[in-house]
Design a protein around this motif. Structure first.
Motif, PDB file in Angstrom:
ATOM      1  N   HIS A 219       0.844  -1.201   0.000  1.00 24.70           N
ATOM      2  CA  HIS A 219       0.000   0.000   0.000  1.00 24.70           C
ATOM      3  C   HIS A 219       0.879   1.251   0.000  1.00 24.70           C
ATOM      4  O   HIS A 219       0.832   2.055   0.933  1.00 24.70           O
ATOM      5  CB  HIS A 219      -0.914   0.007   1.233  1.00 24.70           C
ATOM      6  CG  HIS A 219      -1.545  -1.309   1.534  1.00 24.70           C
ATOM      7  ND1 HIS A 219      -2.466  -1.896   0.699  1.00 24.70           N
ATOM      8  CD2 HIS A 219      -1.359  -2.180   2.569  1.00 24.70           C
ATOM      9  CE1 HIS A 219      -2.846  -3.059   1.205  1.00 24.70           C
ATOM     10  NE2 HIS A 219      -2.189  -3.266   2.334  1.00 24.70           N
TER      11      HIS A 219
ATOM     12  N   ARG B  57     -10.838   1.379  -4.503  1.00 21.24           N
ATOM     13  CA  ARG B  57     -11.073  -0.036  -4.812  1.00 21.24           C
ATOM     14  C   ARG B  57     -11.468  -0.267  -6.266  1.00 21.24           C
ATOM     15  O   ARG B  57     -11.880  -1.374  -6.617  1.00 21.24           O
ATOM     16  CB  ARG B  57     -12.157  -0.592  -3.879  1.00 21.24           C
ATOM     17  CG  ARG B  57     -11.788  -0.471  -2.404  1.00 21.24           C
ATOM     18  CD  ARG B  57     -12.831  -1.084  -1.484  1.00 21.24           C
ATOM     19  NE  ARG B  57     -12.461  -0.908  -0.080  1.00 21.24           N
ATOM     20  CZ  ARG B  57     -12.931   0.040   0.714  1.00 21.24           C
ATOM     21  NH1 ARG B  57     -13.826   0.899   0.237  1.00 21.24           N
ATOM     22  NH2 ARG B  57     -12.537   0.144   1.966  1.00 21.24           N
TER      23      ARG B  57
ATOM     24  N   THR C 270     -17.764   5.255   2.476  1.00 20.23           N
ATOM     25  CA  THR C 270     -17.405   4.038   1.739  1.00 20.23           C
ATOM     26  C   THR C 270     -17.647   4.197   0.247  1.00 20.23           C
ATOM     27  O   THR C 270     -16.871   3.705  -0.574  1.00 20.23           O
ATOM     28  CB  THR C 270     -18.207   2.848   2.293  1.00 20.23           C
ATOM     29  OG1 THR C 270     -17.980   2.748   3.708  1.00 20.23           O
ATOM     30  CG2 THR C 270     -17.769   1.553   1.631  1.00 20.23           C
TER      31      THR C 270
ATOM     32  N   THR D  82      -3.147  -0.227   8.090  1.00 24.55           N
ATOM     33  CA  THR D  82      -3.605  -0.683   6.779  1.00 24.55           C
ATOM     34  C   THR D  82      -4.531   0.379   6.175  1.00 24.55           C
ATOM     35  O   THR D  82      -4.985   1.294   6.877  1.00 24.55           O
ATOM     36  CB  THR D  82      -4.385  -1.993   6.914  1.00 24.55           C
ATOM     37  OG1 THR D  82      -5.594  -1.734   7.639  1.00 24.55           O
ATOM     38  CG2 THR D  82      -3.562  -3.047   7.651  1.00 24.55           C
TER      39      THR D  82
ATOM     40  N   ASP E 167     -14.738   3.342  -2.245  1.00 19.19           N
ATOM     41  CA  ASP E 167     -14.956   2.258  -3.210  1.00 19.19           C
ATOM     42  C   ASP E 167     -14.561   2.697  -4.618  1.00 19.19           C
ATOM     43  O   ASP E 167     -14.023   1.909  -5.393  1.00 19.19           O
ATOM     44  CB  ASP E 167     -16.433   1.838  -3.210  1.00 19.19           C
ATOM     45  CG  ASP E 167     -16.766   0.938  -2.043  1.00 19.19           C
ATOM     46  OD1 ASP E 167     -15.832   0.423  -1.399  1.00 19.19           O
ATOM     47  OD2 ASP E 167     -17.970   0.747  -1.766  1.00 19.19           O
TER      48      ASP E 167
ATOM     49  N   ASP F  72      -7.635   0.070   5.517  1.00 21.05           N
ATOM     50  CA  ASP F  72      -8.908   0.067   6.241  1.00 21.05           C
ATOM     51  C   ASP F  72      -8.815   0.864   7.537  1.00 21.05           C
ATOM     52  O   ASP F  72      -9.817   1.437   7.991  1.00 21.05           O
ATOM     53  CB  ASP F  72      -9.351  -1.371   6.527  1.00 21.05           C
ATOM     54  CG  ASP F  72      -9.877  -2.059   5.267  1.00 21.05           C
ATOM     55  OD1 ASP F  72     -10.252  -1.343   4.321  1.00 21.05           O
ATOM     56  OD2 ASP F  72      -9.894  -3.299   5.235  1.00 21.05           O
ATOM     57  N   ASP F  73      -7.656   0.888   8.153  1.00 24.40           N
ATOM     58  CA  ASP F  73      -7.491   1.726   9.349  1.00 24.40           C
ATOM     59  C   ASP F  73      -7.741   3.190   9.002  1.00 24.40           C
ATOM     60  O   ASP F  73      -8.406   3.915   9.754  1.00 24.40           O
ATOM     61  CB  ASP F  73      -6.078   1.562   9.928  1.00 24.40           C
ATOM     62  CG  ASP F  73      -5.841   0.181  10.519  1.00 24.40           C
ATOM     63  OD1 ASP F  73      -6.784  -0.384  11.092  1.00 24.40           O
ATOM     64  OD2 ASP F  73      -4.716  -0.325  10.393  1.00 24.40           O
TER      65      ASP F  73
ATOM     66  N   SER G 178      -6.180  -0.117  -5.099  1.00 22.18           N
ATOM     67  CA  SER G 178      -6.077  -1.180  -4.096  1.00 22.18           C
ATOM     68  C   SER G 178      -5.231  -2.354  -4.563  1.00 22.18           C
ATOM     69  O   SER G 178      -4.919  -3.247  -3.783  1.00 22.18           O
ATOM     70  CB  SER G 178      -7.473  -1.674  -3.716  1.00 22.18           C
ATOM     71  OG  SER G 178      -8.177  -2.094  -4.871  1.00 22.18           O
TER      72      SER G 178
ATOM     73  N   PHE H 247      -9.504   4.353   6.439  1.00 20.84           N
ATOM     74  CA  PHE H 247     -10.898   4.575   6.058  1.00 20.84           C
ATOM     75  C   PHE H 247     -11.805   4.610   7.296  1.00 20.84           C
ATOM     76  O   PHE H 247     -12.747   5.396   7.357  1.00 20.84           O
ATOM     77  CB  PHE H 247     -11.357   3.485   5.094  1.00 20.84           C
ATOM     78  CG  PHE H 247     -10.560   3.423   3.815  1.00 20.84           C
ATOM     79  CD1 PHE H 247     -10.069   4.587   3.238  1.00 20.84           C
ATOM     80  CD2 PHE H 247     -10.269   2.218   3.197  1.00 20.84           C
ATOM     81  CE1 PHE H 247      -9.319   4.555   2.064  1.00 20.84           C
ATOM     82  CE2 PHE H 247      -9.524   2.171   2.034  1.00 20.84           C
ATOM     83  CZ  PHE H 247      -9.050   3.338   1.466  1.00 20.84           C
ATOM     84  N   ARG H 248     -11.520   3.748   8.274  1.00 23.41           N
ATOM     85  CA  ARG H 248     -12.332   3.766   9.504  1.00 23.41           C
ATOM     86  C   ARG H 248     -12.187   5.095  10.232  1.00 23.41           C
ATOM     87  O   ARG H 248     -13.174   5.655  10.733  1.00 23.41           O
ATOM     88  CB  ARG H 248     -11.914   2.605  10.414  1.00 23.41           C
ATOM     89  CG  ARG H 248     -12.553   1.271  10.051  1.00 23.41           C
ATOM     90  CD  ARG H 248     -12.335   0.244  11.150  1.00 23.41           C
ATOM     91  NE  ARG H 248     -10.961  -0.182  11.211  1.00 23.41           N
ATOM     92  CZ  ARG H 248     -10.474  -1.233  10.540  1.00 23.41           C
ATOM     93  NH1 ARG H 248     -11.278  -1.952   9.781  1.00 23.41           N
ATOM     94  NH2 ARG H 248      -9.204  -1.571  10.621  1.00 23.41           N
TER      95      ARG H 248
END
Length: 691
Positions: A405, A547, A539, A522, A543, A524-525, A470, A527-528
């Motif tokens: 990443h 993604r 999201t 990561t 996305d 996702d960390d 991604s 994005f959260r």
């Protein structure tokens, strides 16, 4: 004689039901106090810092290395204390041997460069310019005699099965290392320093040495996160403490990760420089007898002071203050926006001319670079200095897996760099360089903008659909990594800034920095954190921009305006009449058709301007492929524009974002004149090839 009583079927059924009920009740009766729940293992945060440290420090190195500048070789010995911070035992240790990427043309790194069409010059290098790193001994230390691990050494090629690649190796351990257990390894190696490949190597008496020692790969809960060295990826390492003694020719200047602890002259005409740094995940160094050394200090009312050391090429002596000022700008704004720089010192390296070292980041040390002619108003050396200094935050402190990443560091840093330049270095002009880049020409009438130039729209546009962001970075199509990791991320972060506001985005970034400093976050960390801090589910946005390889393109497909009259038979109070379409009331009908040409969706504004000065603004969710707007007003439309505030910086074609009905002869004439001049120039250059 009386007849014995027999239970009726109904009574029997009732009895059975009662018995069943009684049985059920009996089963409901507690047999005693409930057993205690099974003990659950305490949650383990394996990225948590050790007590008294900033990081987990699970890979600590004590290194002794000697550089022979004449033969361009390094002899090294390291004692490595490695702690297993994963949840599973391991019976092997994996090691990165990056310099073997330049051992021969069959390496995965050079095959990747060849695939991208940029290896020819590298492959034609003379024998002396190639490199290699060989492990000569590796032993496991313990209570008994050292265990020789060298016979178990084997090379791995998990990515492409390349049997010739020697950039990733493994040694087997005599017994598994349990979670939390520490082992001690002694490893010795010999390396040949190359003519610079990928920013590491030598030219003349200049040496820049990065990724130069056998480095333990990262073991996570899912197993070894290790790849071969690919041409388009960067690095991923454990945090640790480094104690490194470097033996170089006497009188040569040394710069390195960490602070110098001692300097001792040896009888053989060499000097040993000892550097120590804790809580970093790499160690790089440089040496040359030609460096000029300058020092300065960064001070700020709310941030820790930082001692700055600059190693400068002699011909750039007058540019020292520009390096320091740019580093101060990075330390200040990154510190104010995201979090403080914790190490207290930083070294700036100006690489030698034609060294190929370029701008690159290493813990507490980075290369910046400048030119002999560096006019004011152009951000060189400031731009690259801020960018590489900024990596201390998004690469050094928040240390993600750049194999997988790279965008999480490079993209955040590109955005941050552009923002600092926007704060400090304005106006910032476009410049071209001629005669091999030696002579600059500054276009003072072309000011660069943070949105377009700082975030690198042009670089992204050419590679927008090649890969989804991604995609693991080492698998990007050759040459696409810069566009997807650097440019695309910077553009979508700036789009988020315009969508959410800087205050919200700044809190997203500072929260992410605070939570994941000295850890390995990561995507996702991130994005959260973005969803949590913004209070929105973003999201749908991630996305599309992360993604997928979908692209954004909104445009005005049609704009018409004219009398609002009806042509044809109309039933009125006087009966049916034929109307010819001309307005008799001074009313005009305007029709605007907005198109979504790209696959990706984003809410946009549509603005229509009328010749009486009025402006009408509509909000479109952007989901359908097109949207028509009709206005009946007392004025004609002059122009229409979609996304007039340029919120969506990822829109690949902004030339279709607007349409006007007002003549613009002057702009058209300028455009076509410029096009004809370019064609004429190309024609003359082509003709020049034949005379």
């Amino acid at each position: 004689m009386p007849t014995p009583l027999r239970p009726s079927a109904a009574a029997l059924a009732v009895a059975l039901l009662l018995a069943a009920a009684a049985g059920l009740d009996a089963r409901r009766q507690p047999a005693g106090p409930p057993p205690p729940p099974a003990a659950l293992p305490a949650p383990v945060d394996r990225g948590a810092p050790l007590p008294g440290a900033l990081s987990p420090r699970n890979a600590n190195y004590t290194i002794e290395a000697r550089l022979d500048a004449q033969t361009r070789t390094i002899e090294g010995r390291a004692e490595v204390a490695w702690r297993n911070i994963s949840a599973a035992p391991t019976s092997e240790l994996q090691w990165h041997l990056y310099w073997n990427a330049w051992r021969n043309s069959a390496s995965t790194w050079l095959r990747g460069r060849a695939l991208g069409g940029s290896a020819r010059a590298l492959l034609e290098r003379p024998e002396a310019d190639w490199a290699a790193i060989d492990i000569t001994a590796i032993r496991l230390l313990g209570d008994g005699p050292p265990v020789d691990l060298l016979p178990s050494l084997r090379f791995l090629a998990p990515d492409d099965g390349n049997e010739h690649d020697r950039t990733l190796a493994s040694v087997s351990l005599p017994s598994a290392v349990a979670p939390g257990e520490t082992i001690n390894i002694v490893i010795q190696w010999r390396a040949r320093v190359p003519r610079t490949f990928a920013r590491t190597g030598t030219i003349g008496r200049y040496f820049f040495l990065a990724q130069w020692f056998p480095k333990v790969a990262v073991l996570h809960d899912g197993g070894w996160r290790a790849h071969q060295f690919h041409s388009g990826t960067e690095f991923f390492s454990n945090f640790g403490a480094y104690d490194v003694s470097l033996r170089v020719p006497a009188g040569w200047v040394v710069g390195a990760t960490g602070r110098e602890q001692s300097r001792e002259d040896n009888d053989d005409g060499t000097t040993t420089h000892r550097y120590v740094q804790h809580d970093v995940h790499d160690f790089a160094w440089t040496t040359s007898p030609d460096y000029l050394e300058r020092t300065a200090r960064f001070e700020h009312p709310t941030l820790p002071a930082v001692e700055m050391r600059l190693l400068l090429q002699p011909e750039h002596a007058r540019q020292a203050d520009r390096h320091f000022d740019a580093t101060r700008a990075a330390l200040r704004y990154y510190g104010e926006w995201f979090g403080p720089y914790p190490y207290g010192h930083i070294t700036i390296v100006d690489p030698a001319w034609q060294s190929g070292a370029g701008g690159m980041e290493y813990p507490t040390l980075f290369t910046s670079g400048t030119r002999w002619l560096a006019p004011r108003g152009v951000t060189q050396p400031e731009g690259v200095t801020i960018h590489e200094a900024g990596h201390q935050f998004w690469y050094g402190i928040v240390a993600n897996d750049e194999f997988e990443h790279a965008w999480l560091d490079e993209g955040l840093n590109t955005f941050s760099t552009a923002r600092v330049i926007g704060e400090v270095y304005q106006p910032n002009h476009h410049a071209e360089r001629f005669f091999g880049g030696f002579i600059p020409w500054v276009y003072r009438d072309i000011a660069l903008s943070r949105a377009v130039d700082g975030n690198r729209v042009a670089g992204y546009r050419a590679s927008a659909t090649i890969d989804a962001q991604s995609t693991p970075s080492w698998q990007y199509y050759p040459g696409a990594g810069g566009a997807l990791s650097y440019n695309k991320t910077a553009l979508w972060l700036h789009t988020l800034e315009r969508l959410l506001g800087w205050d919200t985005l700044q809190r997203i970034l500072s929260t992410f920095f605070e939570r994941f400093q000295f850890r390995h976050p990561t995507p996702d960390d991130f994005f959260r954190v973005a969803n949590e801090v913004s209070g929105q589910d973003l999201t749908w946005f991630f996305d599309q921009v992360h993604r997928s390889s979908s692209t954004f393109d909104y445009g005005i497909a049609d704009l018409t305006t004219g009398p609002a009259g009806i042509r044809g038979w109309v039933d009125g109070a006087a009966g049916r009449e034929f109307r010819d379409g001309s307005s008799t009331e001074g009313r005009y009908e305007t029709r605007v058709i907005v198109r979504r040409y790209g696959d990706a969706i984003f809410p946009v504004d549509v603005v229509v301007r009328f010749d009486d000065g009025e402006i009408v603004q509509e909000r479109w969710d952007g989901r359908d492929r097109w949207q028509a707007y009709t206005f009946v007003r007392d004025a004609r439309a002059v122009s229409a524009e979609v996304d007039p505030d340029r919120v969506l910086l990822l829109d690949l074609n902004v030339t279709n974002n607007s349409r006007t009905l007002a003549p613009r002869q002057r702009e058209a004439a300028t455009k076509w004149a410029a096009i004809w001049l370019v064609w004429l120039q190309d024609l003359l250059m082509t003709y020049g090839m034949f005379i």
